[in-house]
Design an enzyme around this catalytic site. Structure first.
Site, mmCIF file in Angstrom:
data_model
loop_
_atom_site.group_PDB
_atom_site.id
_atom_site.type_symbol
_atom_site.label_atom_id
_atom_site.label_comp_id
_atom_site.label_asym_id
_atom_site.label_seq_id
_atom_site.Cartn_x
_atom_site.Cartn_y
_atom_site.Cartn_z
ATOM 1 N N LEU A 125 0.850 -1.193 0.000
ATOM 2 C CA LEU A 125 0.000 0.000 0.000
ATOM 3 C C LEU A 125 0.893 1.254 0.000
ATOM 4 O O LEU A 125 0.758 2.120 -0.851
ATOM 5 C CB LEU A 125 -0.905 -0.017 1.239
ATOM 6 C CG LEU A 125 -1.772 1.223 1.471
ATOM 7 C CD1 LEU A 125 -2.820 1.373 0.381
ATOM 8 C CD2 LEU A 125 -2.463 1.143 2.836
ATOM 9 N N THR A 126 1.835 1.291 0.947
ATOM 10 C CA THR A 126 2.654 2.488 1.173
ATOM 11 C C THR A 126 3.530 2.851 -0.027
ATOM 12 O O THR A 126 4.084 1.975 -0.689
ATOM 13 C CB THR A 126 3.553 2.251 2.406
ATOM 14 O OG1 THR A 126 2.734 1.878 3.504
ATOM 15 C CG2 THR A 126 4.354 3.491 2.756
ATOM 16 N N ALA A 130 3.151 8.524 -0.076
ATOM 17 C CA ALA A 130 1.807 8.164 0.418
ATOM 18 C C ALA A 130 1.952 7.142 1.541
ATOM 19 O O ALA A 130 1.994 5.935 1.302
ATOM 20 C CB ALA A 130 0.953 7.605 -0.716
ATOM 21 N N GLY A 131 2.093 7.655 2.771
ATOM 22 C CA GLY A 131 2.230 6.783 3.946
ATOM 23 C C GLY A 131 0.918 6.773 4.711
ATOM 24 O O GLY A 131 -0.023 6.061 4.359
ATOM 25 N N THR A 158 7.029 -5.205 3.685
ATOM 26 C CA THR A 158 7.474 -6.397 4.417
ATOM 27 C C THR A 158 7.422 -7.603 3.487
ATOM 28 O O THR A 158 6.405 -7.813 2.813
ATOM 29 C CB THR A 158 6.583 -6.618 5.658
ATOM 30 O OG1 THR A 158 6.663 -5.454 6.473
ATOM 31 C CG2 THR A 158 7.028 -7.841 6.465
ATOM 32 N N ARG A 268 20.730 -10.612 39.524
ATOM 33 C CA ARG A 268 21.746 -9.566 39.638
ATOM 34 C C ARG A 268 21.823 -9.044 41.076
ATOM 35 O O ARG A 268 20.803 -8.634 41.643
ATOM 36 C CB ARG A 268 21.389 -8.418 38.693
ATOM 37 C CG ARG A 268 22.256 -7.201 38.799
ATOM 38 C CD ARG A 268 23.644 -7.470 38.269
ATOM 39 N NE ARG A 268 24.422 -6.242 38.207
ATOM 40 C CZ ARG A 268 25.722 -6.207 37.960
ATOM 41 N NH1 ARG A 268 26.394 -7.346 37.750
ATOM 42 N NH2 ARG A 268 26.375 -5.056 37.907
ATOM 43 N N GLY A 339 20.469 -2.357 33.524
ATOM 44 C CA GLY A 339 21.621 -1.462 33.627
ATOM 45 C C GLY A 339 22.469 -1.527 32.363
ATOM 46 O O GLY A 339 21.944 -1.654 31.251
ATOM 47 N N GLU A 363 1.270 -0.538 9.987
ATOM 48 C CA GLU A 363 -0.202 -0.672 9.894
ATOM 49 C C GLU A 363 -0.913 0.528 10.501
ATOM 50 O O GLU A 363 -1.951 0.413 11.150
ATOM 51 C CB GLU A 363 -0.682 -1.996 10.512
ATOM 52 C CG GLU A 363 -0.181 -3.187 9.697
ATOM 53 C CD GLU A 363 -0.951 -4.463 9.911
ATOM 54 O OE1 GLU A 363 -2.146 -4.392 10.259
ATOM 55 O OE2 GLU A 363 -0.353 -5.531 9.719
#
Ligand SMILES: Cc1cc2nc3c(=O)[nH]c(=O)nc-3n(C[C@H](O)[C@H](O)[C@H](O)COP(=O)(O)OP(=O)(O)OC[C@H]3O[C@@H](n4cnc5c(N)ncnc54)[C@H](O)[C@@H]3O)c2cc1C
Length: 385
Positions: A125-126, A130-131, A158, A268, A339, A363
């Site tokens: 789509l993207t 056009a995002g 993807t 730890r 840490g 999405e």
């Protein structure tokens, strides 16, 4: 009200967890470092029936519910969020579009091998310009003779570089705006269609993200998916389920952070005590666990609404918004509990943090989810991605 999982769902969860621990966990760091998509994992997921979780058996699927799919997503993302993201695009977006809008012939031809894991799917789509405003799609499909001719490109897709089957949105009538966008199936190897640049990403690096390029790409007239002009409208329906999956994906990362934090805090020692004895660390763990449970409840509720045939657009977006943002905060806190060790690659929390951020972008960004939620509540018309 029953918040418990059925015996079958417990078994599904355990099966996917075992698979992920055995097949993904030993390699997750390497795939992340090398930015390598493990194609063979998709074959194995297919053998387990997890490449077509929600589709009917006649289309090669496992006939499971959206809640089942959310459990699968959570368990895979808990171990390797890249693999889980690739499955989400393959299943909910590419296969989901074919299942929703495809003809019987298209379902048999494309959905069956996708659901069995014989083929990998992507969904485009993207575009570069056009995002969030996907209605601004520029890729065109023009009917010439009996064929469609596609021109343009898709960004951030993807599985784009490895997929056998692509579902692509393209403009068929520029005068009709969002209702002039149609969906098409394009097969790998079609002349004029190629994968472009593979993206070098912050996270989800075991998932392939690539550009798709169409240069006078001719496809048969029959490859129109659904009705002409309905590609964007169908997209919104597809995203309703997709967002539950991405929310569950974020939850999987958050759950991994919780488990890692519990382990580390007990093991730890500083100042002669496990750091779990310090109230500041306990508070972080309490907040992480509460956010994880709240995410899960929103996701399960959205899945329940979908599975019982009720309206769920707002609830899907709420689940995605909450779980996506929560996972980033949870990953930050998990890293803090670790840490300095949280900052180095021997421990997976730095990967969880990098991976988690996609849940606020893919999405539909968190801001877009807020638009969808507010418009739903206010009863405003207009199609927002
Ligand atoms: C790893 C990865 C995988 C992806 N996979 C796919 C895929 O398989 N298929 C596919 O089609 N796409 C895919 N995408 C694209 C993804 O859906 C888009 O990145 C996303 O929708 C945002 O679009 P954009 O990146 O162009 O950002 P923009 O739309 O340019 O947004 C930039 C910023 O502006 C904000 N913004 C934009 N409009 C508004 C508004 N109206 N109100 C408030 N804020 C606004 C956004 O929330 C964001 O913070 C993927 C992206 C990534 C990073």
């Amino acid at each position: 009200m029953d918040f418990g999982l059925s015996q079958e769902q417990q078994l599904l969860k355990t099966t996917v967890r075992d698979f992920a621990e055995q097949e993904l966990a030993p390699h997750a760091r390497e795939w992340d470092e090398k930015q390598e998509f493990p194609r063979e994992v998709f074959t194995k997921l297919g053998e387990l029936g997890l490449m077509g979780v929600c589709w009917p058996a006649q289309y090669g699927g496992s006939e499971m519910s959206t809640l089942d799919y959310a459990l699968v997503m959570e368990e895979l993302a808990r171990v390797d969020a890249g693999v889980a993201l690739s499955l989400a695009a393959h299943h909910s977006l590419c296969s989901g579009h074919i299942f929703l809008a495809g003809s019987e012939e298209q379902k048999l031809k494309y959905l069956v091998p996708l659901a069995k894991g014989e083929k990998v799917g992507c969904w485009g789509l993207t575009e570069s310009s056009a995002g969030s405003d996907a209605g601004g799609t520029k890729t065109t499909a023009v009917k010439k003779g009996g064929e469609w001719v596609l021109n343009g490109s898709k960004t951030f897709i993807t599985n784009g570089g490895i997929a056998d089957v692509a579902v692509i949105m393209a403009v068929t009538d520029a005068s009709k705006g969002k209702k002039g966008i149609s969906a098409f199936v394009v097969e790998r190897g079609t002349p004029g269609f190629r994968a472009g640049k593979k993206e070098d990403k912050l996270g989800v690096r075991s998932s392939d993200t690539s550009e798709l390029v169409f240069e006078d790409c001719r496809i048969p007239g029959d490859n129109l998916l659904g009705q002409q002009g309905m590609g964007f409208v169908d997209t919104l329906r597809i995203l309703d389920r997709g967002r539950i999956g991405i929310a569950a994906w974020s939850l999987g990362i958050a759950q991994a952070c919780l488990e890692a934090s519990l382990r580390y805090a007990k093991g730890r020692e500083q100042f002669g005590h496990p750091i779990a004895d310090f109230q500041a660390v306990q508070f972080k763990i309490a907040e992480i666990a509460t956010q994880v449970e709240a995410s899960r409840l929103l996701i399960w509720r959205a899945a329940f609404l979908r599975d019982s045939g009720q309206e769920h657009t707002v609830e899907s977006s709420m689940a995605k918004l909450f779980a996506g943002e929560a996972a980033v905060q949870i990953a930050l806190e998990a890293l803090q509990i670790h840490g300095g060790y949280g900052y180095i690659k021997e421990y997976p929390v730095e990967r969880y943090l990098r991976d988690s951020k996609l849940g606020t972008i893919g999405e539909g960004t968190s801001e877009v989810q807020k638009l969808v939620i507010a418009r739903g509540l206010l009863g405003l018309k207009g199609m927002v991605r």
